[in-house]
Write a protein that holds these residues in place. Structure first.
Motif, mmCIF file in Angstrom:
data_model
loop_
_atom_site.group_PDB
_atom_site.id
_atom_site.type_symbol
_atom_site.label_atom_id
_atom_site.label_comp_id
_atom_site.label_asym_id
_atom_site.label_seq_id
_atom_site.Cartn_x
_atom_site.Cartn_y
_atom_site.Cartn_z
ATOM 1 N N GLN A 284 51.991 33.212 22.135
ATOM 2 C CA GLN A 284 52.114 32.289 23.249
ATOM 3 C C GLN A 284 53.164 31.215 22.933
ATOM 4 N N GLN B 237 52.499 36.017 26.661
ATOM 5 C CA GLN B 237 52.355 35.438 27.986
ATOM 6 C C GLN B 237 53.710 35.397 28.680
ATOM 7 N N GLU B 238 53.688 35.261 29.995
ATOM 8 C CA GLU B 238 54.920 35.364 30.770
ATOM 9 C C GLU B 238 55.964 34.330 30.359
ATOM 10 N N THR C 137 56.268 33.000 27.375
ATOM 11 C CA THR C 137 56.543 33.018 25.939
ATOM 12 C C THR C 137 58.039 33.209 25.702
ATOM 13 N N CYS D 49 50.765 39.330 29.559
ATOM 14 C CA CYS D 49 49.481 39.044 30.202
ATOM 15 C C CYS D 49 49.174 37.560 30.082
ATOM 16 N N ASP D 50 48.562 37.000 31.107
ATOM 17 C CA ASP D 50 48.170 35.595 31.052
ATOM 18 C C ASP D 50 46.789 35.423 30.425
ATOM 19 N N ASP D 51 45.974 36.463 30.479
ATOM 20 C CA ASP D 51 44.620 36.408 29.931
ATOM 21 C C ASP D 51 44.581 37.228 28.647
#
Length: 263
Positions: free
Chosen positions: A107, A127-128, A130, A184-186
């Motif tokens: 992240q 994460q998007e 990152t 992925c965000d999660d």
């Protein structure tokens, strides 16, 4: 002295190594490198460990090398720098050669040597937002120790761009060049899906498969490589877990290493 990393193993055999220096953006120095090497050895030697997750606390995965540590290296001679670089090289090799599946959760920012850590892992989630940067040439250095692993991950052609420009690139570009496998965000949900898949596979087969990938990717096509693959499939078929897996499949029952669905 407070540890710069955490190490835990859950009941399923999932080991987690966490960079725990958020106030310094998880920048690493010789102490953190030593701790990471120790944790990797601990996980490698633990027969209960089946998967390793590398992650960090705070906003950023890792800003790379700690500035104070870099300053101390500049004051040391060539031999001292050799000794210091050997430790970082050992960390990368130990992570890259770890016999069990490895997953990195990246992240925020991953700069310099942190890109090397990601490249050494089998699977990388980001994460998007990152961002990654091989920033060494900006300060007159080169990403030497991490280069074998980064080039293996993204290829020499992409390395020419990102190592030479030291430009910052984001998760979508990292996905396109092969450094990242999934955006992925999660993290939790994506990680659980991966763990469910990995933990239902034969531990011995995963170890053998990692060795196979390393050896096949390092050899040209030809009779020696064909012979290697022939020997490996024969050996795994007659192994204990190979026999169990084939028998379970034919008997239409779960193999003994599979995880219960309500873990």
């Amino acid at each position: 002295m407070t540890a710069l990393t955490d190490y835990q193993v859950d009941a399923r055999g999932v080991a987690s190594i966490t960079l725990n220096r958020p106030e310094k953006h998880n920048a690493f120095d010789d102490t953190m490198i030593a701790e990471l090497i120790d944790h990797l050895h601990q996980a490698q030697d633990d027969n209960q460990v089946r998967v390793l997750v590398l992650k960090s606390r705070g906003k950023n995965f890792s800003a790379g090398a700690d500035l104070a540590w870099m300053r101390s290296m500049a004051d040391k001679n060539y031999d001292e720098n050799i000794a210091d670089s050997q430790q970082l090289s050992k960390l990368m090799a130990d992570l890259n050669d770890f016999s069990k599946p490895t997953i990195a959760l990246v992240q925020g920012a991953a700069f310099g040597g942190a890109v090397g850590l990601a490249a050494c892992c089998d699977i990388v989630l980001a994460q998007e937002n990152t961002s990654f940067c091989l920033s060494e040439v900006k300060i007159g250095l080169i990403p030497a120790v991490i280069s074998p692993y980064v080039i293996a991950a993204i290829g020499a052609r992409q390395a020419r761009r990102y190592m030479l420009t030291a430009e910052r690139f984001f998760a979508e570009q990292a996905l396109q060049v092969g450094l990242v496998h999934q955006i992925c965000d999660d993290f939790d949900a994506a990680l659980e899906r991966l763990l469910d898949a990995l933990l239902n596979n034969s531990p011995a087969a995963l170890d053998a498969c990692k060795q196979l990938i390393a050896e096949v990717s390092a050899q040209p096509l030809g009779e020696p490589l064909r012979n290697l693959t022939i020997e490996r499939i024969a050996a795994i078929r007659v192994s204990e877990e190979g026999q169990e897996g084939l028998t379970a499949f034919l008997d239409k029952r779960p193999a003994r290493w599979t995880q219960p669905k309500n873990h």
